[in-house]
Design an enzyme around this catalytic site. Structure first.
Site, PDB file in Angstrom:
ATOM      1  N   LYS A   1       0.841  -1.200   0.000  1.00 53.70           N
ATOM      2  CA  LYS A   1       0.000   0.000   0.000  1.00 53.70           C
ATOM      3  C   LYS A   1       0.880   1.255   0.000  1.00 53.70           C
ATOM      4  O   LYS A   1       0.693   2.164  -0.789  1.00 53.70           O
ATOM      5  CB  LYS A   1      -0.902  -0.036   1.231  1.00 53.70           C
ATOM      6  CG  LYS A   1      -1.824   1.136   1.388  1.00 53.70           C
ATOM      7  CD  LYS A   1      -2.773   0.893   2.554  1.00 53.70           C
ATOM      8  CE  LYS A   1      -3.494   2.173   2.940  1.00 53.70           C
ATOM      9  NZ  LYS A   1      -4.400   1.974   4.073  1.00 53.70           N
TER      10      LYS A   1
ATOM     11  N   GLU B   1      10.562  -4.640   4.669  1.00 47.54           N
ATOM     12  CA  GLU B   1      10.702  -6.038   4.251  1.00 47.54           C
ATOM     13  C   GLU B   1      10.361  -6.195   2.769  1.00 47.54           C
ATOM     14  O   GLU B   1      11.077  -6.854   2.002  1.00 47.54           O
ATOM     15  CB  GLU B   1       9.768  -6.951   5.060  1.00 47.54           C
ATOM     16  CG  GLU B   1      10.121  -7.095   6.518  1.00 47.54           C
ATOM     17  CD  GLU B   1       9.443  -6.049   7.397  1.00 47.54           C
ATOM     18  OE1 GLU B   1       9.078  -4.961   6.873  1.00 47.54           O
ATOM     19  OE2 GLU B   1       9.302  -6.299   8.606  1.00 47.54           O
TER      20      GLU B   1
ATOM     21  N   ARG C   1      -5.229  -4.861   6.384  1.00 50.72           N
ATOM     22  CA  ARG C   1      -5.818  -6.171   6.708  1.00 50.72           C
ATOM     23  C   ARG C   1      -7.225  -6.340   6.165  1.00 50.72           C
ATOM     24  O   ARG C   1      -7.846  -7.379   6.354  1.00 50.72           O
ATOM     25  CB  ARG C   1      -5.766  -6.407   8.220  1.00 50.72           C
ATOM     26  CG  ARG C   1      -6.413  -5.331   9.060  1.00 50.72           C
ATOM     27  CD  ARG C   1      -6.039  -5.481  10.525  1.00 50.72           C
ATOM     28  NE  ARG C   1      -6.462  -4.349  11.333  1.00 50.72           N
ATOM     29  CZ  ARG C   1      -5.806  -3.197  11.453  1.00 50.72           C
ATOM     30  NH1 ARG C   1      -4.681  -3.014  10.792  1.00 50.72           N
ATOM     31  NH2 ARG C   1      -6.254  -2.242  12.236  1.00 50.72           N
TER      32      ARG C   1
ATOM     33  N   GLU D   1      -4.841  -7.166  15.270  1.00 47.31           N
ATOM     34  CA  GLU D   1      -4.318  -5.858  14.878  1.00 47.31           C
ATOM     35  C   GLU D   1      -5.436  -4.809  14.985  1.00 47.31           C
ATOM     36  O   GLU D   1      -5.175  -3.627  15.180  1.00 47.31           O
ATOM     37  CB  GLU D   1      -3.754  -5.904  13.448  1.00 47.31           C
ATOM     38  CG  GLU D   1      -2.653  -4.889  13.218  1.00 47.31           C
ATOM     39  CD  GLU D   1      -1.836  -5.132  11.968  1.00 47.31           C
ATOM     40  OE1 GLU D   1      -0.617  -4.934  12.007  1.00 47.31           O
ATOM     41  OE2 GLU D   1      -2.421  -5.504  10.938  1.00 47.31           O
TER      42      GLU D   1
ATOM     43  N   HIS E   1      -4.906 -33.672  17.824  1.00 46.58           N
ATOM     44  CA  HIS E   1      -3.793 -34.538  18.233  1.00 46.58           C
ATOM     45  C   HIS E   1      -2.623 -33.724  18.756  1.00 46.58           C
ATOM     46  O   HIS E   1      -1.524 -34.253  18.922  1.00 46.58           O
ATOM     47  CB  HIS E   1      -3.362 -35.409  17.056  1.00 46.58           C
ATOM     48  CG  HIS E   1      -4.455 -36.320  16.609  1.00 46.58           C
ATOM     49  ND1 HIS E   1      -4.587 -37.610  17.061  1.00 46.58           N
ATOM     50  CD2 HIS E   1      -5.517 -36.082  15.797  1.00 46.58           C
ATOM     51  CE1 HIS E   1      -5.669 -38.150  16.524  1.00 46.58           C
ATOM     52  NE2 HIS E   1      -6.252 -37.245  15.756  1.00 46.58           N
TER      53      HIS E   1
END
Ligand code: G6Q
Length: 546
Positions: free
Chosen positions: A208, A214, A269, A354, A386
């Protein structure tokens, strides 16, 4: 505007008084007393069925919760969100992911601009581009068809498209393999690049802001790798961008014709419905992407118009609020009984945590007398059974569960599907009923009496543990769209009740700033600064290892 504190309002206090009794109830008894409980405490909309009868509440609890939502102005805030009011107060932005899935004839304006027209113009470009890649008209620089798509983005620019592409695996184009690189850890990029051919790979740089550290590092690495195998002019056939920042894209060397824009009123998000969903359109085709948007829109319309008592997002939110505030449950576990939804818990983790992981009200007052967003976590059933279900059944914390399943499979192994659904329903039954000491004794009858008494406490399940079950017929683009929108609106309602701004995320900033400083110190570009003893020690060890 400063709201009265949640705990001071009449409906909260009525709920508090009611909770004195309700927290003593056993769900086994509630089911025994009311044969219609399932019918009464379930609801349906937009292709989703919600059973919330396995919670420690009754009709009166729900009526009180609905009053609380009304007194808290949840419907008013909902209408303000849909109308494009700037409800994201700390960033002075509208919150209009719902406009991304609204039909073309719906007029929605932000600052006088008709955004529906803008949205549909970008959708038309997504359609043209995804069709061209899928049908083989869009070719790599050596004339070969695209076989691999690498989406480079992080957070909201990664989790949504990745989760949705996995969930809609059944609808995917057979020639296209999707890759998602998000982590700054070079192993992530290495794993993707080692599997693709530069001649047949399309990179999507999804950011955005187009400033996220990163993503920029990964984008530059991908570009440098590509240019080791191809000339500069080939970039236009292999790099596209999704962003709100056209200047930064040009600077990076991507042709603005290869840029798919979106807008500041789309939170990261909440952005899978925007051009951030480009990988989805490429993977499943524009037609199914449109179905995905339509499924979400159907849930939007339900959320906007249905009375609170029959409104799925409102109910899910209110039940969650009840469990958090009055049963003291610190987390919620999401258990999709569908392998293709295996990234759904991680997606919801961001969406919910968030958004509502906040400790001040919208007016900036510190919240001291109630809890806000719970921890969200989980994994697919039956695998979780499990692994960590032990704690959920017999641990000291009570963790409400959301079970999610499709009634019909998209495979031919019917016996697997019966086993899957049996496990899903058995778990919610077990959480609700538990196993009493008498039932354990009956099971062990015939064994040595002292041995039985030794084992009874270990084999007893307290039960009375709450869960919701969400069912759909098939997992399709439309039902997935509705499912995500259901949770988006649940988060909205809870944020409104807690009076937090669900649409900012200042909590991620501090670490980013500190990381920049430390990165310069590790690279030798800056002298080691005075950190605390632990951070100094860790930096020294990393430098010694270089
Ligand atoms: C989501 C957050 C965050 C954001 C990423 C990526 O709501 O804002 O997860 O999506 O930090 O941001 P960019 O898309 O700007 O790179």
């Amino acid at each position: 505007m400063r709201q009265p504190s949640l705990t001071s309002i009449a409906s909260y206090q009525a709920l508090q008084a009611h909770a004195q009794d309700a927290t003593q109830w056993q769900m086994r008894d509630l089911f025994a007393q009311d044969p219609q409980r399932f019918e009464r405490l379930s609801a349906e909309a937009a292709g989703l069925f919600l059973d919330y009868s396995k919670n420690r509440l009754d009709g009166r609890t729900l009526a009180l919760l609905a009053s609380l939502a009304r007194e808290r102005g949840v419907e008013r805030l909902r209408d303000a969100m849909f109308a494009g009011d700037k409800i994201n107060l700390t960033e002075n932005r509208a919150v209009l992911h719902t406009a991304l899935r609204a039909p073309q004839d719906k007029q929605i304006t932000v600052d006088g601009q008709d955004i529906t027209a803008d949205v549909h113009a970008v959708l038309a470009r997504i359609r043209t581009f995804s069709d061209a890649v899928r049908n083989g008209q869009w070719l790599g620089h050596t004339g070969r068809e695209i076989t691999d798509i690498v989406n480079i983005g992080i957070g909201g620019s990664d989790l949504g498209p990745k989760m949705v592409c996995l969930a809609l695996r059944q609808f995917a184009h057979p020639r296209l393999t999707m890759h998602f690189v998000s982590n700054v850890d070079g192993h992530d990029m290495d794993a993707a690049l080692s599997r693709v051919n530069p001649e047949t790979t399309l990179f999507i740089i999804a950011s955005k802001t187009f400033t996220t550290a990163e993503t920029m590092m990964n984008a530059n690495t991908a570009r440098a790798w590509f240019l080791r195998h191809a000339p500069e002019q080939a970039l236009a056939k292999h790099f596209v961008a999704v962003s709100t920042n056209v200047e930064a894209i040009k600077k990076f060397g991507i042709d603005p014709d290869n840029m798919f824009p979106f807008w500041d009123w789309v939170g990261g998000r909440y952005s899978v419905w925007s051009a951030i969903g480009l990988p989805v359109a490429l993977c499943v085709g524009y037609g199914y992407f449109a179905d995905f948007l339509a499924g979400a829109h159907a849930m939007d319309e339900h959320f906007r118009t249905a009375p609170i008592e029959q409104n799925l997002p409102m109910i899910l939110a209110l039940v969650g609020f009840w469990n958090r505030e009055f049963l003291g449950c610190p987390s919620v576990s999401i258990a999709p009984y569908h392998q293709d939804l295996n990234r759904f818990p991680a997606y919801l983790q961001q969406l919910d945590m968030e958004s509502n992981g906040k400790r001040v009200t919208r007016a900036g007052d510190t919240i001291t007398d109630y809890a806000t967003g719970p921890v969200i976590w989980g994994d697919v059933g039956t695998n979780g059974q499990h692994a960590y279900f032990q704690l959920l059944h017999q641990g000291t914390d009570v963790t409400p569960m959301d079970f999610i399943a499709a009634l019909r499979p998209a495979h031919e192994f019917q016996n697997h599907h019966a086993a899957l659904l049996a496990n899903c329903f058995a778990q919610s039954e077990a959480f609700m009923k538990g196993k009493t000491t008498d039932e354990v004794r009956a099971d062990l009858a015939g064994q040595d009496a002292a041995e039985i008494e030794r084992l009874v406490p270990h084999k007893t399940f307290p039960g009375n543990r709450p869960s919701n079950t969400i069912l759909m017929e098939y997992l399709t683009p439309a039902t997935l769209g509705a499912l995500i929108a259901l949770y988006e609106h649940k988060v909205f309602v809870q944020g409104a009740i807690w009076d937090v701004n669900s649409y900012d995320q200042w909590g991620v900033e501090l670490g980013k700033v500190l990381a920049k400083k430390i990165e310069a110190e590790l690279n030798g570009a800056a002298q080691p600064a005075q950190h605390d003893g632990s951070t100094n020690g860790l930096i020294a060890r990393a430098k010694a290892a270089v």
